[in-house]
Design a protein around this motif. Sequence first.
Motif, PDB file in Angstrom:
ATOM      1  N   LYS A 319       9.592  -0.937  14.046  1.00 39.49           N
ATOM      2  CA  LYS A 319      10.226  -2.009  14.722  1.00 39.49           C
ATOM      3  C   LYS A 319       9.480  -2.036  16.327  1.00 39.49           C
ATOM      4  O   LYS A 319       9.293  -0.906  16.802  1.00 39.49           O
ATOM      5  N   ASP A 320       9.116  -3.213  16.519  1.00 40.52           N
ATOM      6  CA  ASP A 320       8.608  -3.449  17.673  1.00 40.52           C
ATOM      7  C   ASP A 320       7.319  -2.547  17.983  1.00 40.52           C
ATOM      8  O   ASP A 320       7.031  -2.290  19.176  1.00 40.52           O
ATOM      9  N   ASN A 321       6.493  -2.246  17.027  1.00 42.36           N
ATOM     10  CA  ASN A 321       5.518  -1.444  17.301  1.00 42.36           C
ATOM     11  C   ASN A 321       4.245  -2.110  16.290  1.00 42.36           C
ATOM     12  O   ASN A 321       4.018  -1.563  15.382  1.00 42.36           O
ATOM     13  N   VAL A 322       3.722  -3.215  16.685  1.00 44.84           N
ATOM     14  CA  VAL A 322       2.669  -3.844  15.964  1.00 44.84           C
ATOM     15  C   VAL A 322       1.205  -3.074  16.169  1.00 44.84           C
ATOM     16  O   VAL A 322       0.485  -2.979  14.991  1.00 44.84           O
ATOM     17  N   TYR A 323       1.410  -2.230  17.052  1.00 43.83           N
ATOM     18  CA  TYR A 323       0.174  -1.298  17.033  1.00 43.83           C
ATOM     19  C   TYR A 323      -0.230  -0.299  15.706  1.00 43.83           C
ATOM     20  O   TYR A 323      -1.096  -0.055  15.519  1.00 43.83           O
ATOM     21  N   LEU A 324       1.208   0.431  15.758  1.00 44.99           N
ATOM     22  CA  LEU A 324       1.009   1.287  14.721  1.00 44.99           C
ATOM     23  C   LEU A 324       0.786   0.518  13.292  1.00 44.99           C
ATOM     24  O   LEU A 324       0.086   1.142  12.364  1.00 44.99           O
ATOM     25  N   ARG A 325       1.245  -0.727  13.256  1.00 48.11           N
ATOM     26  CA  ARG A 325       1.174  -1.356  11.892  1.00 48.11           C
ATOM     27  C   ARG A 325      -0.396  -1.739  11.872  1.00 48.11           C
ATOM     28  O   ARG A 325      -0.870  -1.648  10.654  1.00 48.11           O
ATOM     29  N   LYS A 326      -0.928  -2.182  12.909  1.00 47.31           N
ATOM     30  CA  LYS A 326      -2.365  -2.323  12.951  1.00 47.31           C
ATOM     31  C   LYS A 326      -3.330  -1.140  12.558  1.00 47.31           C
ATOM     32  O   LYS A 326      -4.202  -1.146  11.845  1.00 47.31           O
ATOM     33  N   ALA A 327      -2.738   0.054  13.148  1.00 48.96           N
ATOM     34  CA  ALA A 327      -3.795   1.368  12.876  1.00 48.96           C
ATOM     35  C   ALA A 327      -3.487   1.412  11.421  1.00 48.96           C
ATOM     36  O   ALA A 327      -4.629   1.928  10.958  1.00 48.96           O
ATOM     37  N   ILE A 328      -2.600   1.422  10.972  1.00 47.91           N
ATOM     38  CA  ILE A 328      -2.487   1.484   9.427  1.00 47.91           C
ATOM     39  C   ILE A 328      -3.297   0.528   8.513  1.00 47.91           C
ATOM     40  O   ILE A 328      -4.096   0.953   7.508  1.00 47.91           O
ATOM     41  N   ALA A 329      -3.423  -0.680   8.947  1.00 39.41           N
ATOM     42  CA  ALA A 329      -4.060  -1.680   8.393  1.00 39.41           C
ATOM     43  C   ALA A 329      -5.549  -1.458   8.551  1.00 39.41           C
ATOM     44  O   ALA A 329      -6.115  -1.563   7.567  1.00 39.41           O
ATOM     45  N   TYR A 330      -6.069  -0.983   9.627  1.00 37.09           N
ATOM     46  CA  TYR A 330      -7.477  -0.411  10.029  1.00 37.09           C
ATOM     47  C   TYR A 330      -7.691   0.970   9.111  1.00 37.09           C
ATOM     48  O   TYR A 330      -8.864   1.269   8.725  1.00 37.09           O
ATOM     49  N   ALA A 331      -6.783   1.701   9.024  1.00 35.01           N
ATOM     50  CA  ALA A 331      -7.017   2.936   8.305  1.00 35.01           C
ATOM     51  C   ALA A 331      -7.240   3.073   6.802  1.00 35.01           C
ATOM     52  O   ALA A 331      -7.614   3.781   6.190  1.00 35.01           O
ATOM     53  N   ILE A 332      -6.833   2.040   5.909  1.00 33.90           N
ATOM     54  CA  ILE A 332      -6.727   1.956   4.658  1.00 33.90           C
ATOM     55  C   ILE A 332      -7.808   1.273   4.323  1.00 33.90           C
ATOM     56  O   ILE A 332      -8.201   0.414   4.727  1.00 33.90           O
ATOM     57  N   PHE A 473      12.021  -7.302   6.482  1.00 34.04           N
ATOM     58  CA  PHE A 473      12.977  -8.209   7.581  1.00 34.04           C
ATOM     59  C   PHE A 473      12.314  -8.807   8.820  1.00 34.04           C
ATOM     60  O   PHE A 473      12.530  -8.598   9.775  1.00 34.04           O
ATOM     61  N   TYR A 474      11.128  -9.422   8.500  1.00 33.52           N
ATOM     62  CA  TYR A 474      10.225  -9.998   9.295  1.00 33.52           C
ATOM     63  C   TYR A 474      10.977 -11.549   9.676  1.00 33.52           C
ATOM     64  O   TYR A 474      11.303 -12.099   9.032  1.00 33.52           O
ATOM     65  N   SER A 475      10.780 -11.716  10.937  1.00 39.57           N
ATOM     66  CA  SER A 475      11.329 -13.133  11.442  1.00 39.57           C
ATOM     67  C   SER A 475      10.574 -13.431  12.783  1.00 39.57           C
ATOM     68  O   SER A 475      10.542 -12.784  13.592  1.00 39.57           O
ATOM     69  N   ASN A 476       9.870 -14.601  12.500  1.00 38.60           N
ATOM     70  CA  ASN A 476       9.219 -15.183  13.818  1.00 38.60           C
ATOM     71  C   ASN A 476       9.749 -16.743  13.780  1.00 38.60           C
ATOM     72  O   ASN A 476       9.300 -17.367  13.006  1.00 38.60           O
ATOM     73  N   GLU A 508      -1.529 -11.686  12.502  1.00 39.38           N
ATOM     74  CA  GLU A 508      -1.302 -11.240  13.945  1.00 39.38           C
ATOM     75  C   GLU A 508       0.010 -10.399  14.059  1.00 39.38           C
ATOM     76  O   GLU A 508      -0.116  -9.234  14.708  1.00 39.38           O
ATOM     77  N   ASP A 509       1.204 -10.843  13.452  1.00 37.72           N
ATOM     78  CA  ASP A 509       2.176  -9.785  13.399  1.00 37.72           C
ATOM     79  C   ASP A 509       2.230  -8.840  12.438  1.00 37.72           C
ATOM     80  O   ASP A 509       3.119  -7.786  12.584  1.00 37.72           O
ATOM     81  N   GLN A 510       1.169  -8.932  11.579  1.00 36.41           N
ATOM     82  CA  GLN A 510       1.170  -7.651  10.568  1.00 36.41           C
ATOM     83  C   GLN A 510       2.506  -7.160   9.811  1.00 36.41           C
ATOM     84  O   GLN A 510       2.728  -6.071  10.097  1.00 36.41           O
ATOM     85  N   PRO A 511       3.402  -7.929   9.367  1.00 32.65           N
ATOM     86  CA  PRO A 511       4.458  -7.385   8.684  1.00 32.65           C
ATOM     87  C   PRO A 511       4.330  -6.495   7.488  1.00 32.65           C
ATOM     88  O   PRO A 511       5.244  -5.572   7.129  1.00 32.65           O
ATOM     89  N   ALA A 512       3.101  -6.889   7.084  1.00 24.93           N
ATOM     90  CA  ALA A 512       2.508  -6.244   5.748  1.00 24.93           C
ATOM     91  C   ALA A 512       1.028  -5.926   5.816  1.00 24.93           C
ATOM     92  O   ALA A 512       0.288  -6.679   6.630  1.00 24.93           O
ATOM     93  N   ILE A 513       0.568  -5.235   4.988  1.00 26.68           N
ATOM     94  CA  ILE A 513      -0.852  -5.044   4.802  1.00 26.68           C
ATOM     95  C   ILE A 513      -1.011  -5.627   3.383  1.00 26.68           C
ATOM     96  O   ILE A 513      -0.438  -5.125   2.438  1.00 26.68           O
ATOM     97  N   TRP A 514      -1.980  -6.539   3.252  1.00 25.10           N
ATOM     98  CA  TRP A 514      -2.232  -7.207   1.797  1.00 25.10           C
ATOM     99  C   TRP A 514      -3.393  -6.503   1.145  1.00 25.10           C
ATOM    100  O   TRP A 514      -4.385  -6.491   1.774  1.00 25.10           O
ATOM    101  N   THR A 515      -2.906  -5.887   0.049  1.00 23.16           N
ATOM    102  CA  THR A 515      -3.930  -4.889  -0.440  1.00 23.16           C
ATOM    103  C   THR A 515      -4.982  -5.398  -1.590  1.00 23.16           C
ATOM    104  O   THR A 515      -6.096  -5.647  -1.518  1.00 23.16           O
ATOM    105  N   PHE A 516      -4.207  -5.898  -2.750  1.00 25.81           N
ATOM    106  CA  PHE A 516      -4.957  -6.271  -3.912  1.00 25.81           C
ATOM    107  C   PHE A 516      -4.401  -7.790  -4.268  1.00 25.81           C
ATOM    108  O   PHE A 516      -2.991  -8.036  -4.396  1.00 25.81           O
ATOM    109  N   ASN A 517      -5.300  -8.289  -5.011  1.00 26.44           N
ATOM    110  CA  ASN A 517      -5.079  -9.595  -5.597  1.00 26.44           C
ATOM    111  C   ASN A 517      -4.995  -9.068  -7.149  1.00 26.44           C
ATOM    112  O   ASN A 517      -6.043  -8.894  -7.596  1.00 26.44           O
TER     113      ASN A 517
END
Lengths: 548, 310
Positions: A319-332, A473-476, A508-517
């Motif tokens: 919650k309110d920490n987009v940087y942590l979400r981005k960190a995970i998106a770059y890490a995997i 529980f994303y909302s913008n 930009e908001d990164q509520p998820a990391i999209w992994t595979f089709n």
Amino acid sequence: MLNSKRYPSLVIAIIVSAALILTGCGLTTEPTKNTTLSASIPVDGGLFRFGMISSPTALDPAFLVEVNGIEIAKELYDGLIRYDPNTLEVKPAIAEKWDYSADKKVLTFHIRKDVKFHDGTGVNAQDILDVWNRLAAKATVSPVAFPLEPIVGFAEVNSGAAQTISGLKKIDDYTIEVTLKEKNAAFLTSLGHPTVSIYKLEAAKKAGQDFGTPASTPETIVGTGAFKFVKWNSDQDITIEKFKDYYGTKAHVDQVVYRIFKDESTALNEFRAGTLDYVDLLPPGQSQAIIQEFPDQTIKTITFTNEFIGFNLSKAPFKDNVYLRKAIAYAIDPQSVVDSILSGLSTVSNGPLPITMPGYDKDLICPSFDQTKAKEYLAKAGYPEGKGLAPIQYAYNFNQTNQIIAEAFQSQLKEVGIPTELKSMEWGSYINAVQQGDTQMFRLAWGADYPDPDNSLRVLYTKSQWGMNNNTFYSNPQVETLMTQGLEENDTLKRMAIYKTIQEKLVEDQPAIWTFNTTYLRLFGKNVHDLTISALDQKDMRTVWLSK
Amino acid sequence: MARFIIWRIFQLIPVILGISILTFLMMSFVPGDPVVLMLGKHISPQTLENARQGLGLDQPLLTRYLQYLWNALQGDFGRSYIQHQEVSQMLYDKIPVTFCLVVVAQTMALTLGVLIGVLASVKRYSFWDRFTTFSALIGVSMPTFWLGMMLQLVFGVLLHILPVSGTGGEGFHLQNYILPGFTLGFASMAMYAQLIRSNMIDVLHMDYIRTARAKGLSSRIVVFKHAMRNALIPVTTQAGVDFGSLMGGAILTETIFSLPGIGTMLFNAISRRDYPVVQGVTLFLALVFVLINLLVDISYALLDPRIRYD
């Protein structure tokens, strides 16, 4: 009996299969065929033996909640429109044409006069109204009446306050008028879903609650499609046969039998024994060995299903920490998972839309594997080198593939200092936990019902779906406004521009990391031609033919 | 004996009632909403409400149980939430498949197991004896999935002498049950062989066997009539228990050989919270267990003249 010519290859198949079953490993990659398109003139006749994994739950259009039911139902029942099997563009079916009113809220469908039910009687406007009213009715308890939701009066019928949808009007025997609550550019496309297809209600009523179950008979399932129902042996097979009075292009094969398997390996062995013409799903981890065993007999399909890792934005640490979400998106690194775990048989996603979906932005720049950036964002998130970060729970529904992938992601996250603990659950408990917001980071997938970006974005990223399909529980508010604009815009170019902006905002908001089709490998016999498989994962039995 | 049988049948009533209450409570308290699982991804507040009302899940637990019990007493076990079919019809379709599979498996396991076990005990420390021990080890350790797949590849794909999978259509087709029967019965066969062997070795050293031999009876009669009958009692108990377990537990074999039996039906129903199906199958399996135990008790009396229930 023993065929000496096949003997060596079969012995190899047995040895390879034995090894694969024991080890679960793949072999080296070989290219696969993308189509069965043939230059020859189609031959009519024959029985197409379709190997289907797991039984459909229903053939009643009002209960088509899973792919196998849809697969067969789309052959039995036609709707007002259909999708081109190759391009998925909207094409006329029972409706030969349609017009929009000036305000785009009223849609008038002109029905073909030569459409017949499988019992030989004609289809008219009232038949369509009756079937749609039944689908919307509260008593029907349909979980898939969603295409009719935009119509004026749907909510009243669905809640039991009215009997007929007020926004549906019969103009004459071959014209119907549909009034929408708001402009809705996705409505027409959604009518290609088999849940709104047309069948003879009078016949269905004779079956009562048995309509569309294995107790069905050709007298109760009376559809409008290119094939008519023959029989359903529960959990064993379903047979359909060519409808000779079909108004459209007639099927080539006389019959299709869908043989139902519970395990992919069994279906593969039946194919090896020569008792199947097509296998719909193949054993996980064996794709490369199968491509080698059956060169030029496999098809690869990238579907409308997008897998993702969702972040629960309703509570810490996301919650309110987009940087942590981005960190995970770059890490995997999903590509390494595709190469090493999924035997090359998957496609890395690039954003919230499947890459085959109209409106997909191929220029979209999503965070991709970069451990330096991951560490930078982790520091920005307030956890330099992971210090102070409690282990993050990564939940997933248990199956072998999900387990191995979760372990791979866990190891990649550990490399940049993000501690995780894995939590696997069986599906019922899992979806309950995800919807209640009892997870921190979770694995899910969404398969689109029809080829429109709205169907992949609105349900997952708007507030009205919190705790149902929007489990991040994303909302913008900005995204919500754009979603509404996207739905109301009828100019395709302008509309796709709106969805491009939505995709950018979501990244930009990164509520998820999209992994595979989700990508499937299918196996077909050497005598099978012109089998088309769409990104909706539907195989068109009208086009397929068998050489002698 | 007749009084004993009637008394045991009478005992069924509280057992079945207790099981129905337990299953009903357990399914109600397991996490996971059956309506969400039924509706799949297309959920909205209105569809959730419609489905809950339609299935009667908006009623209190006690009301739902009593309603279920009342309907069940009239032979109506409800409809599957997922398949929309009547549970009684589903049971009617699937019980014969599992029953045939288990009968074939148990027949193969008992016939081969008893033969190998007797041979091993008579020819102690011979090749047959070592073979029995070895096959018991293999049988217990071999994964069902792997054995089934290998049998399919050899007999179905390579030799084309048996079907790979399926029931073969309406009616009973023995050839369709040979591979799954062997797969399912293989572990039991090895176990029965070991059980028979050790029992036979004990029995063959008993006084009445020595007496029988001293009377000049042929070795065949001594082994098969006098010794084996006693050695069979523990195997009968085990086979009875196994039969009940396999009726609901042949999930892997049913899956590999695409047999639409009640094992996979129960497994799928539990994972999808399909309450009426879980209730129906559980009650049926409880009935099978109780009846099998009764049959085992009766068979004791037939096998051992010293046992009488009067």
